[in-house]
Write an enzyme that holds these catalytic residues in place. Structure first.
Site, mmCIF file in Angstrom:
data_model
loop_
_atom_site.group_PDB
_atom_site.id
_atom_site.type_symbol
_atom_site.label_atom_id
_atom_site.label_comp_id
_atom_site.label_asym_id
_atom_site.label_seq_id
_atom_site.Cartn_x
_atom_site.Cartn_y
_atom_site.Cartn_z
ATOM 1 N N ASP A 1 -2.299 -5.655 0.725
ATOM 2 C CA ASP A 1 -1.633 -4.846 -0.469
ATOM 3 C C ASP A 1 -1.696 -5.503 -1.822
ATOM 4 O OD1 ASP A 1 -0.564 -2.485 -1.498
ATOM 5 O OD2 ASP A 1 1.510 -2.946 -0.775
ATOM 6 N N PHE B 1 -7.611 -2.188 -6.305
ATOM 7 C CA PHE B 1 -8.305 -2.929 -7.469
ATOM 8 C C PHE B 1 -8.338 -2.246 -8.656
ATOM 9 C CE2 PHE B 1 -11.243 -5.505 -4.317
ATOM 10 C CZ PHE B 1 -10.307 -6.574 -3.890
ATOM 11 N N HIS C 1 1.688 5.246 3.573
ATOM 12 C CA HIS C 1 2.747 4.362 3.039
ATOM 13 C C HIS C 1 3.984 5.258 3.483
ATOM 14 C CE1 HIS C 1 4.366 2.457 -0.779
ATOM 15 N NE2 HIS C 1 5.263 3.052 -0.177
#
Length: 445
Positions: free
Chosen positions: A310, A64, A179
């Site tokens: 994502d 965000f 990741h």
């Protein structure tokens, strides 16, 4: 403000079942689930007319951009988009400016969300090469997990020191989420592409530069570390068929190692680069139609446990740059649930399985307290889906701050008819009700 609701004649989808019932909501909670409940004084009645009633989606991976990158996204705008899309809780990533590498930085994000977030919220602590002591001291109640970039990242968040990685996997008091892409392989592939194309690299090279081999090598390393230390590991955004054999099928409960994929890997493939260009440039890269089909099958059998987004917005002007400069990531939350349901309409996924992966599994994996299920006594985070009313995605309705969507021009075969957050109607099918605010997620640890 407390609202009393009776949702009547809905088709509930929960814990592998579909059945018709009424749902009573009192004081922010699901008070009663039963057939043919009579309305009580002061109760607002919503006639569901057989539409699907699901638990609100819990998105375990969003970016965000707040603090530090709020020209392209922020908690207020993106959480509004969540609510319009039936996502009632989100878990935000730490690669902001400054990154959330300490308990104080984490709490600053929680304080901001308490002011502006329209959805429930949790924030990951980040890992770097030099914050291991902060990770060791993390209170498990304060974050869903610790995020480790084992591939390319920005700033100080690429963890490439073997001793630090080993220490994080050994000592993290919460799940480690990763990741997984191997940076040296990516850099070598990029250098080869520059040698061939100069500064004009075509986007079709993206899944070759950020290759399946880079994903597989890094994911294999993460799993080996988790097995060595008994770490609760959650591997994010699986994008290749090659990685799937590393994960076990079956229910998420009891698994030490779990996997997540994202809606864009179910919807797009490399053939779409010609049409959408940098709009679907993301890391890991969207790969082939065969990869997409394998990921959908793995999600169906529970080899992939969680479905997320994502969500990672960038401005159109940023995306309009050449390959080397266009950033990776796309806005997804507003249409993610509907896009996932496209696979139900296509017969590729059962509706019950979508609910398990998007609602139940993230709650179970991250120990989210009393959310993610249609259960009496749980928080009334609910989404009412109309499977008979198509939704044409138009720019004028987009709520993410970046102002665009990769789904523009598509007609999705379902609509979000209403979203309830902590017992209050937060979206009425047309408008987000801005007086409703989210709550900090609790973790039952």
């Amino acid at each position: 403000m407390s609202e009393h609701w009776l949702i009547r004649d809905a088709e509930l989808v929960n814990e592998g079942r579909r059945w018709h019932a009424d749902v009573r909501v009192r004081d922010g909670r699901i008070a009663r689930i039963a057939p043919s409940l009579a309305a009580e004084p002061g109760e607002q009645v919503l006639e569901a007319r057989g539409r699907w009633l699901l638990p609100g989606m819990i998105d375990d991976q969003v970016h965000f951009r707040e603090p530090g990158l709020t020209h392209k996204a922020d908690i207020e705008h993106e959480s509004r988009a969540c609510i319009a899309g039936g996502i009632t809780s989100f878990m935000d990533m730490p690669n902001t400016r400054p990154p959330a590498l300490t308990a104080d930085a984490l709490e600053a994000k929680y304080a901001r969300a308490a002011e502006v977030s329209r959805a429930n919220y949790g924030f990951y602590m980040g890992a770097s090469n030099d914050n291991l002591e902060h990770i060791k001291r993390l209170d498990p109640q304060r974050a869903p997990g610790v995020k480790v970039f084992m591939g390319s990242s920005t700033g100080n968040m690429l963890v490439d020191d073997p001793a630090t990685l080993d220490g994080i996997f050994a000592a993290a008091p919460v799940p480690v989420i990763t990741h997984c892409e191997d940076t040296p392989m990516i850099e070598a592939n990029l250098a080869a592409a520059h040698a061939r194309y100069g500064t004009d690299i075509p986007l079709g090279e993206h899944p070759l530069i950020r290759s399946r081999e880079a994903c597989l090598k890094s994911t294999t390393l993460a799993i080996s570390l988790a097995r060595r230390h008994g770490t609760r590991l959650h591997v994010l955004h699986i994008s290749t068929a090659d990685e799937l054999a590393l994960f076990a099928p079956g229910p998420v409960q009891g698994k030490q190692i779990t996997a997540e994929t994202c809606v864009h890997y179910l919807h797009f493939c490399d053939a779409d680069y010609a049409r959408l260009g940098n709009r679907i440039k993301c890391n890991p890269a969207i790969k082939t139609a065969a990869d997409r089909a394998a990921i959908i099958r793995a999600l169906a059998e529970g080899r992939i446990d969680v479905l997320a987004t994502d969500h990672a917005p960038h401005l159109e002007s940023e995306k309009a740059q050449d390959y080397d400069h266009a950033p990776s990531g796309l806005p997804l939350v507003q249409y993610a649930l509907q896009v996932a349901l496209e696979r139900v309409f296509d017969g590729q996924l059962a509706l019950e399985r979508v609910v398990e992966a998007a609602c139940h599994a993230p709650a179970l994996r991250f120990d989210v307290r009393e959310r993610g299920f249609l259960r009496e006594g749980y928080h009334a985070d609910l989404v009412l889906v109309d499977p008979t009313r198509p939704h044409a995605v138009a720019r004028a309705e987009i709520l993410s701050k970046c102002g665009w969507s990769p789904f523009e021009g598509e007609t999705l075969r379902s609509s979000i008819a209403a979203t309830f957050l902590n017992g209050q109607m937060a979206f009425d099918g047309t408008h987000v009700i801005d007086s409703v605010r989210g709550q900090r997620l609790g973790f039952a640890r």
